[in-house]
Design a protein around this motif. Structure first.
Motif, PDB file in Angstrom:
ATOM      1  N   PHE A 132       0.702  -1.051  -0.053  1.00 18.47           N
ATOM      2  CA  PHE A 132       0.053   0.128   0.028  1.00 18.47           C
ATOM      3  C   PHE A 132       0.831   1.330  -0.074  1.00 18.47           C
ATOM      4  N   SER A 133       1.900   1.217   0.764  1.00 16.85           N
ATOM      5  CA  SER A 133       2.950   2.262   0.530  1.00 16.85           C
ATOM      6  C   SER A 133       3.311   2.744  -0.968  1.00 16.85           C
ATOM      7  N   VAL A 134       3.640   1.615  -1.586  1.00 17.34           N
ATOM      8  CA  VAL A 134       4.126   1.829  -2.918  1.00 17.34           C
ATOM      9  C   VAL A 134       3.029   2.341  -3.707  1.00 17.34           C
ATOM     10  N   LEU A 135       1.845   1.641  -3.555  1.00 18.73           N
ATOM     11  CA  LEU A 135       0.655   2.145  -4.402  1.00 18.73           C
ATOM     12  C   LEU A 135       0.294   3.617  -4.033  1.00 18.73           C
ATOM     13  N   TRP A 136       0.642   4.129  -2.880  1.00 22.65           N
ATOM     14  CA  TRP A 136       0.025   5.649  -2.556  1.00 22.65           C
ATOM     15  C   TRP A 136       1.277   6.536  -3.009  1.00 22.65           C
ATOM     16  N   LEU A 137       2.308   6.018  -3.138  1.00 29.92           N
ATOM     17  CA  LEU A 137       3.570   6.560  -3.748  1.00 29.92           C
ATOM     18  C   LEU A 137       3.566   7.101  -5.114  1.00 29.92           C
ATOM     19  N   ILE A 138       2.813   6.457  -5.951  1.00 27.49           N
ATOM     20  CA  ILE A 138       2.518   6.855  -7.011  1.00 27.49           C
ATOM     21  C   ILE A 138       1.906   8.276  -7.513  1.00 27.49           C
ATOM     22  N   PRO A 139       0.625   8.437  -6.882  1.00 27.01           N
ATOM     23  CA  PRO A 139       0.257   9.397  -6.947  1.00 27.01           C
ATOM     24  C   PRO A 139       0.868  10.871  -6.456  1.00 27.01           C
ATOM     25  N   ALA A 140       1.416  10.605  -5.341  1.00 25.96           N
ATOM     26  CA  ALA A 140       2.262  11.615  -4.574  1.00 25.96           C
ATOM     27  C   ALA A 140       3.652  12.060  -5.292  1.00 25.96           C
ATOM     28  N   ALA A 141       4.219  10.851  -6.205  1.00 21.64           N
ATOM     29  CA  ALA A 141       5.158  11.229  -6.930  1.00 21.64           C
ATOM     30  C   ALA A 141       4.835  12.092  -8.271  1.00 21.64           C
ATOM     31  N   VAL A 142       3.546  11.514  -8.800  1.00 26.78           N
ATOM     32  CA  VAL A 142       3.130  12.429 -10.023  1.00 26.78           C
ATOM     33  C   VAL A 142       2.755  13.962  -9.515  1.00 26.78           C
ATOM     34  N   VAL A 143       2.382  14.155  -8.459  1.00 28.41           N
ATOM     35  CA  VAL A 143       1.953  15.631  -8.095  1.00 28.41           C
ATOM     36  C   VAL A 143       3.485  16.430  -7.916  1.00 28.41           C
ATOM     37  N   SER A 144       4.275  15.623  -7.181  1.00 23.76           N
ATOM     38  CA  SER A 144       5.428  16.330  -6.914  1.00 23.76           C
ATOM     39  C   SER A 144       6.452  16.539  -8.643  1.00 23.76           C
ATOM     40  N   ILE A 145       6.197  15.573  -9.338  1.00 20.90           N
ATOM     41  CA  ILE A 145       7.097  15.775 -10.639  1.00 20.90           C
ATOM     42  C   ILE A 145       6.091  16.945 -11.387  1.00 20.90           C
ATOM     43  N   ALA A 146       4.966  16.675 -11.233  1.00 21.03           N
ATOM     44  CA  ALA A 146       4.057  17.905 -12.027  1.00 21.03           C
ATOM     45  C   ALA A 146       4.458  19.397 -11.383  1.00 21.03           C
ATOM     46  N   ALA A 147       4.531  19.387 -10.041  1.00 21.04           N
ATOM     47  CA  ALA A 147       5.036  20.591  -9.330  1.00 21.04           C
ATOM     48  C   ALA A 147       6.484  21.077  -9.920  1.00 21.04           C
ATOM     49  N   TYR A 148       7.429  20.175 -10.038  1.00 17.45           N
ATOM     50  CA  TYR A 148       8.651  20.289 -10.525  1.00 17.45           C
ATOM     51  C   TYR A 148       8.685  20.756 -11.699  1.00 17.45           C
ATOM     52  N   ALA A 149       7.977  20.331 -12.601  1.00 21.35           N
ATOM     53  CA  ALA A 149       7.729  20.821 -14.025  1.00 21.35           C
ATOM     54  C   ALA A 149       7.210  22.080 -14.148  1.00 21.35           C
ATOM     55  N   LEU A 150       6.231  22.401 -13.515  1.00 25.09           N
ATOM     56  CA  LEU A 150       5.842  23.700 -13.370  1.00 25.09           C
ATOM     57  C   LEU A 150       6.842  24.915 -12.841  1.00 25.09           C
ATOM     58  N   TYR A 151       7.670  24.298 -12.035  1.00 22.24           N
ATOM     59  CA  TYR A 151       8.704  25.296 -11.574  1.00 22.24           C
ATOM     60  C   TYR A 151       9.556  25.589 -12.433  1.00 22.24           C
ATOM     61  N   VAL A 152      10.081  24.411 -13.338  1.00 23.61           N
ATOM     62  CA  VAL A 152      11.315  24.448 -14.202  1.00 23.61           C
ATOM     63  C   VAL A 152      10.714  25.375 -15.613  1.00 23.61           C
ATOM     64  N   TYR A 153       9.676  24.902 -16.127  1.00 21.57           N
ATOM     65  CA  TYR A 153       9.192  25.591 -17.371  1.00 21.57           C
ATOM     66  C   TYR A 153       8.201  26.652 -17.465  1.00 21.57           C
ATOM     67  N   VAL A 154       7.660  26.801 -16.453  1.00 25.82           N
ATOM     68  CA  VAL A 154       6.507  28.080 -16.380  1.00 25.82           C
ATOM     69  C   VAL A 154       6.951  28.948 -15.258  1.00 25.82           C
ATOM     70  N   LEU A 155       6.754  28.744 -14.022  1.00 22.59           N
ATOM     71  CA  LEU A 155       7.178  29.619 -12.887  1.00 22.59           C
ATOM     72  C   LEU A 155       8.708  29.543 -12.479  1.00 22.59           C
ATOM     73  N   THR A 156       9.608  30.073 -13.227  1.00 19.16           N
ATOM     74  CA  THR A 156      10.863  29.697 -13.061  1.00 19.16           C
ATOM     75  C   THR A 156      11.517  31.170 -12.067  1.00 19.16           C
ATOM     76  N   THR A 157      10.461  31.410 -11.098  1.00 18.80           N
ATOM     77  CA  THR A 157      10.995  32.513 -10.155  1.00 18.80           C
ATOM     78  C   THR A 157      10.946  32.079  -8.850  1.00 18.80           C
ATOM     79  N   SER A 158      11.393  32.849  -7.849  1.00 20.15           N
ATOM     80  CA  SER A 158      11.456  32.396  -6.413  1.00 20.15           C
ATOM     81  C   SER A 158      10.304  31.942  -5.876  1.00 20.15           C
ATOM     82  N   PHE A 159       9.172  32.652  -6.433  1.00 20.35           N
ATOM     83  CA  PHE A 159       7.578  31.981  -5.882  1.00 20.35           C
ATOM     84  C   PHE A 159       7.356  30.981  -6.659  1.00 20.35           C
ATOM     85  N   GLY A 160       7.675  30.600  -7.715  1.00 23.58           N
ATOM     86  CA  GLY A 160       7.752  29.334  -8.231  1.00 23.58           C
ATOM     87  C   GLY A 160       8.426  28.336  -7.488  1.00 23.58           C
ATOM     88  N   LYS A 161       9.585  28.428  -7.099  1.00 24.04           N
ATOM     89  CA  LYS A 161      10.241  27.605  -6.286  1.00 24.04           C
ATOM     90  C   LYS A 161       9.645  27.376  -4.928  1.00 24.04           C
TER      91      LYS A 161
END
Length: 270
Positions: A132-161
């Motif tokens: 169950f820990s691995v299964l719930w890790l998948i959506p958590a990782a997806v959200v974190s990766i999406a947030a990182y992509a948003l910071y790197v490609y869209v909000l490349t500011t201190s606010f984005g970070k």
């Protein structure tokens, strides 16, 4: 969430912490001793792993190959599964009985080491929780990766970070909150020793439906303790662990609408 629900939400969290504090104070030294007995092998294994890979420095040892590193990791994982997890089962049973008004002995932590039936059950429980820990890790990782992509490609500011870090922290907290509800399966197995691991975990999760926010609030309410434990090098974990788990089990009881009082009944002597 209505006003009454919010109020009950707060009452459950605060009431669970107060009950846990009382349990801890009334049986402080045995509870700390049981927690230390559980953490000691884990600490020794972690120290041995670190020395094998880093020695006394902060960088990997020269000449340590990737194959050797993988072997060390495999041995470390196996040792944790075969030794630490049976002790974890024991200490969770200790906390579950303590929250029910019992006075379990410190040796309850090692109960699985004297019974093949309980030993195998502790391993099965660890593997079910890992699934169950691995299964719930998948959506958590997806959200974190999406947030990182948003910071790197869209909000490349201190606010984005800042936004990226905030999303990652909240995602991690939400992930931990979801995993914690499954650990209340240990409390159910203390109440019903014949209960299977899969059923215990699934039943615990089912009881928490609609109440995940309370687990999240309980976790956040321990933020100061968590930070203080990190700052002090982890030594306060022997207090934080029983305090939090006792509070979680009490919260579980409140959500179910039950009051568990099993006195000295344990999975060993039932």
């Amino acid at each position: 969430m209505g006003k009454d629900n919010k109020q009950q939400h707060a009452i459950n969290v605060v009431g669970s912490k107060l009950a846990a504090k009382q349990d801890l104070i009334e049986m402080l030294w045995p509870t700390l001793g049981a927690t230390l007995l559980f953490f000691a092998p884990y600490f020794l294994l972690s120290t041995a792993m670190r020395l094998a890979c880093y020695g006394t420095g902060t960088e990997l040892l020269d000449g340590l190959t990737q194959t050797q590193l993988l072997k060390y990791l495999a041995v470390y994982a196996a040792a944790n599964l075969l030794l630490v997890q049976p002790l974890y089962y024991g200490v969770m049973q200790f906390y579950a009985l303590r929250r029910a008004g019992g006075h379990p002995p410190i040796t309850m932590v090692t109960m699985c080491l004297s019974s093949w039936r309980l030993y195998l059950k502790s391993i099965r429980m660890a593997l079910v929780l890992l699934l169950f820990s691995v299964l719930w890790l998948i959506p958590a990782a997806v959200v974190s990766i999406a947030a990182y992509a948003l910071y790197v490609y869209v909000l490349t500011t201190s606010f984005g970070k800042f936004l990226f870090l905030e999303i990652v922290i909240l995602s991690a907290a939400a992930y931990i909150s979801m995993i914690l509800q499954y650990h209340c399966g240990y409390a159910l197995m203390m109440e019903q020793p014949g209960l299977g691991c899969w059923k215990a975990v699934r039943t615990a999760a089912k009881k928490f439906r609609g109440h995940q926010g309370e687990v999240f609030s309980l976790l956040v309410s321990f933020f100061f303790w968590i930070v203080l434990t990190i700052v002090l090098g982890g030594f306060l974990i022997v207090v934080l662990c029983p305090y939090f788990m006792l509070a979680l089990f009490h919260l579980f009881d409140r959500i179910r609408g039950v009051r568990i009082k099993l006195a000295e009944k344990t999975p060993e002597n039932k």
